[in-house]
Write an enzyme that holds these catalytic residues in place. Structure first.
Site, PDB file in Angstrom:
ATOM      1  N   TRP A  82       0.992  -1.001   0.141  1.00 27.17           N
ATOM      2  CA  TRP A  82       0.111   0.011   0.195  1.00 27.17           C
ATOM      3  C   TRP A  82       0.956   1.185  -0.018  1.00 27.17           C
ATOM      4  CZ3 TRP A  82      -1.168   4.344   3.025  1.00 27.17           C
ATOM      5  CH2 TRP A  82      -2.308   4.800   2.626  1.00 27.17           C
ATOM      6  N   LYS A 537     -19.915   3.061   4.197  1.00 31.43           N
ATOM      7  CA  LYS A 537     -19.896   1.887   3.281  1.00 31.43           C
ATOM      8  C   LYS A 537     -20.135   2.297   1.788  1.00 31.43           C
ATOM      9  CE  LYS A 537     -18.385  -0.644   5.451  1.00 31.43           C
ATOM     10  NZ  LYS A 537     -18.235  -0.277   6.839  1.00 31.43           N
TER      11      LYS A 537
HETATM   12  O1  M6R Z   1      -8.834  -2.597  12.240  1.00 30.69           O
HETATM   13  P1  M6R Z   1      -9.743  -1.369  12.504  1.00 30.69           P
HETATM   14  O2  M6R Z   1     -10.892  -1.918  13.088  1.00 30.69           O
HETATM   15  O3  M6R Z   1      -8.897  -0.761  13.646  1.00 30.69           O
HETATM   16  O4  M6R Z   1      -9.855  -0.430  11.437  1.00 30.69           O
HETATM   17  C1  M6R Z   1     -10.559   0.866  11.587  1.00 30.69           C
HETATM   18  C2  M6R Z   1     -10.988   1.415  10.390  1.00 30.69           C
HETATM   19  O5  M6R Z   1      -9.642   1.566   9.503  1.00 30.69           O
HETATM   20  C3  M6R Z   1     -11.875   0.611   9.498  1.00 30.69           C
HETATM   21  O6  M6R Z   1     -12.957   0.399  10.237  1.00 30.69           O
HETATM   22  C4  M6R Z   1     -12.180   1.193   8.260  1.00 30.69           C
HETATM   23  O7  M6R Z   1     -13.057   2.455   8.604  1.00 30.69           O
HETATM   24  C5  M6R Z   1     -13.013   0.307   7.226  1.00 30.69           C
HETATM   25  N1  M6R Z   1     -12.486   0.116   6.038  1.00 30.69           N
HETATM   26  C6  M6R Z   1     -14.569   0.648   7.303  1.00 30.69           C
HETATM   27  O8  M6R Z   1     -15.193  -0.296   6.459  1.00 30.69           O
END
Ligand code: M6R
Length: 663
Positions: A82, A537
């Site tokens: 990434w 989403k």
């Molecule tokens: O792994 P994490 O739950 O800490 O990630 C947090 C966010 O990066 C994650 O929820 C992100 O917003 C998602 N892609 C949403 O679908």
């Protein structure tokens, strides 16, 4: 935010390469801008690094390897990227080779002082060909390797640990000693975050790795040893894993692993799957991977996201499962904070990012209502910069699916420095956040692969509800029978979630999805964070403008966005909360009067919405606080179908990665 895999095996063949490629396919959620691999055959009389890297998803690398295979090897490292430093180009892809081509390096993280070194190398006649910080480190390591004096003996540690203790057949002790010293020397001066894996031609049959503020785990087996950004990388080969701590250097051979601290002192070594720690307390670093890797398949669905949306009833049920003791009291076994401490806390601060933060916002309503304790929710990356009021009586709850989100890690470090207790709600056992927190409450959603978080969200809300009820129990805010009643109703939610899936997973009843250009989402109370989650989403997988608002805020500005045909999704609370319900129904009327296309989520039997709704998604009647668990499913399905109608890659949307391991 890259994925890293390594394999060190005793015999040459294709297994090392295959292991690494399989690991990369499981880690692609960490980034998919480019992928690359380097291999080395320690059994060859003239070992030479062979490598390949391609822009784009792993499939591009696989096709290239199919067309032009790499030689057989004992040792391999692989990377899925990434992009942080430098654009998405082949030259910026990993592995990066040192200026003499003898060392190959892969890296996850950001080296903050790389530019100074780049200049310094240039002055010495070593020019970088990529824009990456990683290439700079490859050159630094090789230069250190070449200038490291030949060791007086072949000890690898001041304690006298030698290469022979790793039981290798064909390692060159002097070279290995130099490579390890070079890694220690170079990483000592690096600033930023990194997991580095290095392969050296003059030292075949070994991978030397280092980590600071980026994840690294080692897999141990009788057949060889592995490295990965997380256990998924090697879980199909071995379930025996070893945590690697902050600022440690690891030497991995086919038969043994040596872990050193930044000063070169030995922390532990292994032989096959046995761990020999210098300090017995370190034995707990070894752990068994406790999830089946066969669940990391699409199981017949066309996308991981769809599979994960449909897994939600099970994810929530598993998270709620087995939480009562013999007397019927709520018990959270894995919680390592005493009830005395929990009784003494005077505030809760939830820190998280993205979807996890929305789960926290939902949880806040329950925690404040049940425990009568102030609860704030803060985006983890904002938390420490606002100088938050945190004390030993603050409980900081970090929510994270991956357990590796760097913003959340930094927030919990800040909280702990201020004396707060940190409780982590995580889905990935053994992850950095679960290790660094004072206590862990695991969500049992199973591996979540699609970048868009779905089952983690509902599992996080459920785990936070357990926490809220537990706090209410230990602090005496609720009677035992009240807690039992709340729990019983919570346990009924997976069945209701299944009802929503049965109704809408195959057919949402919205036509011409591909024609929609923007969507507004409105909710009140717990419906407000769900509205924001619905918008997130849609943004991340359908690349559409979408915004979630508190329905009450509509008249304060956002209603100006509404023009004829504008789709507006409205989450209508239960009619059993008339004060909330009435107001949201009025909000539907207001947008409808301006020509909006209204997509309404309402409970079974709530006929009051019929007159104003173009589409109604019905959800089973549920307690107000639990409605997010059913409401969000329709929004996840809406985003999924929209992205599919637009022909987009649902699981790996552009520019994103599943795990955000840089700040
Ligand atoms: O792994 P994490 O739950 O800490 O990630 C947090 C966010 O990066 C994650 O929820 C992100 O917003 C998602 N892609 C949403 O679908």
């Amino acid at each position: 935010m890259c994925g890293i895999v390594g394999a060190v095996l005793p015999k040459a063949g294709k297994t090392a390469e295959e292991t690494v490629l399989e690991g990369l396919s499981r880690l692609e959620y960490r980034g998919y801008d480019s992928a690359g691999i380097a291999v080395l055959d320690a059994t060859s009389p003239h070992p030479e690094i062979a490598w390949r890297k391609e822009v784009g998803k792993l499939s591009g690398l696989l096709a290239s390897l199919e067309e032009q295979p790499l030689p057989q090897a004992t040792t391999a490292i692989g990377h899925t990227r990434w992009a942080t430093h430098g654009g998405v180009t082949r030259v910026n892809a990993h592995p990066h080779l040192s200026y003499d081509g003898k060392l190959a390096l892969i890296h996850n993280g950001i080296i903050e002082n790389a530019e100074g070194y780049r200049l310094h190398l240039k002055q010495q006649g070593i020019n970088t060909i990529s824009e990456t910080d990683t290439e700079v480190v490859a050159h630094l390591l090789e230069r250190a390797f070449l200038t490291e004096p030949a060791p007086a003996d072949t000890k690898l540690t001041p304690q006298g640990f030698t290469v022979a203790d790793l039981d290798p057949d064909n390692l060159q002790p002097e070279n290995l000693s130099r490579l390890v010293r070079s890694m220690l020397r170079v990483t000592r001066d690096l600033e930023g975050s990194f997991t580095l894996l290095a392969l050296h031609q003059d030292c075949p049959g070994v991978i030397v790795a280092a980590r600071r503020s980026s994840p690294l785990v080692v897999g141990l087996s009788e057949e060889g040893n592995y490295l990965g950004s997380d256990v998924l990388a090697f879980a199909s080969r071995t379930k025996q894993a070893l945590e690697i701590g902050q600022d440690e250097v690891v030497v991995v051979t086919p038969t043994g692993v040596l872990v050193l601290d930044q000063s070169g002192n030995q922390i532990l070594h292994t032989r096959a799957t046995q761990v020999f720690p210098v300090n017995p307390a370190e034995a707990k670093r070894a752990f068994e991977v406790d999830f089946a890797t066969d669940r990391v398949t699409k199981e017949g669905f066309s996308t991981f996201m769809e599979k994960e949306i449909r897994e939600q009833p099970r994810a929530v049920a598993q998270t709620l499962d087995d939480r009562l003791d013999a007397n019927g009291a709520l018990t959270l076994d894995e919680l390592r904070i005493t009830t005395d401490i929990l009784r003494g806390i005077d505030s809760v601060i939830i820190v998280a990012c993205g979807t996890a933060a929305y789960a926290g916002q939902v949880a806040r309503y329950a925690i404040e209502h049940w425990c009568r304790i102030p609860c704030e929710v803060e985006l983890a990356h904002e938390f420490r910069y606002r100088d938050p009021v945190v004390s030993v009586r603050t409980l900081v709850v970090a929510i994270s699916q991956s357990g590796e989100t760097m913003d959340t890690i930094m927030a919990i470090r800040h909280a702990r420095e201020q004396g707060a207790r940190v409780l982590a709600v995580v889905n990935t056992p053994g992850s950095t956040i679960s290790r660094e927190a004072d206590a862990v409450l695991l969500t049992h959603a199973g591996p979540e692969i699609a970048v868009a978080s779905t089952k983690a969200f509902t599992a996080q809300i459920s785990a936070c509800y357990l926490l809220g009820l537990y706090l209410a129990q230990v602090r005496g805010n609720k009677y035992a029978d009240e807690i039992a009643d709340y729990l019983e109703k919570l346990q009924q939610m997976p069945a209701r979630m299944q009802t929503v899936l049965d109704r809408y997973a195959s057919h949402l009843g919205v036509e011409n999805l591909e024609a929609i250009k923007s969507v507004l989402f409105l909710g009140r109370h717990v419906g407000y964070p769900v509205a924001m989650e619905g918008a997130l989403k849609l943004k991340e997988i359908a690349y559409l403008h979408a915004e979630g608002f508190a329905a009450g805020e509509l008249k304060h500005g956002p209603i100006a966005l509404v023009e004829p045909g504008q789709p507006v999704v409205i989450i209508v609370p239960t009619p059993r909360r008339p004060e909330l319900h009435r107001k949201v129904v009025s909000n539907i009327e207001e947008v409808r009067a301006r020509g909006a296309l209204t997509l309404v989520i309402a409970e079974d039997g709530d006929e009051s919405v019929n007159a104003f709704a173009d589409v109604v998604w019905r959800v089973p009647a549920s307690p107000t606080l639990y409605r997010p668990l059913v409401d969000v499913i329709t929004l996840q399905l809406f985003a999924l179908r929209m992205a599919q109608a637009l022909g987009l890659d649902v699981d790996q949307p552009r520019n994103l990665a599943k795990s955000v391991t840089v700040e």
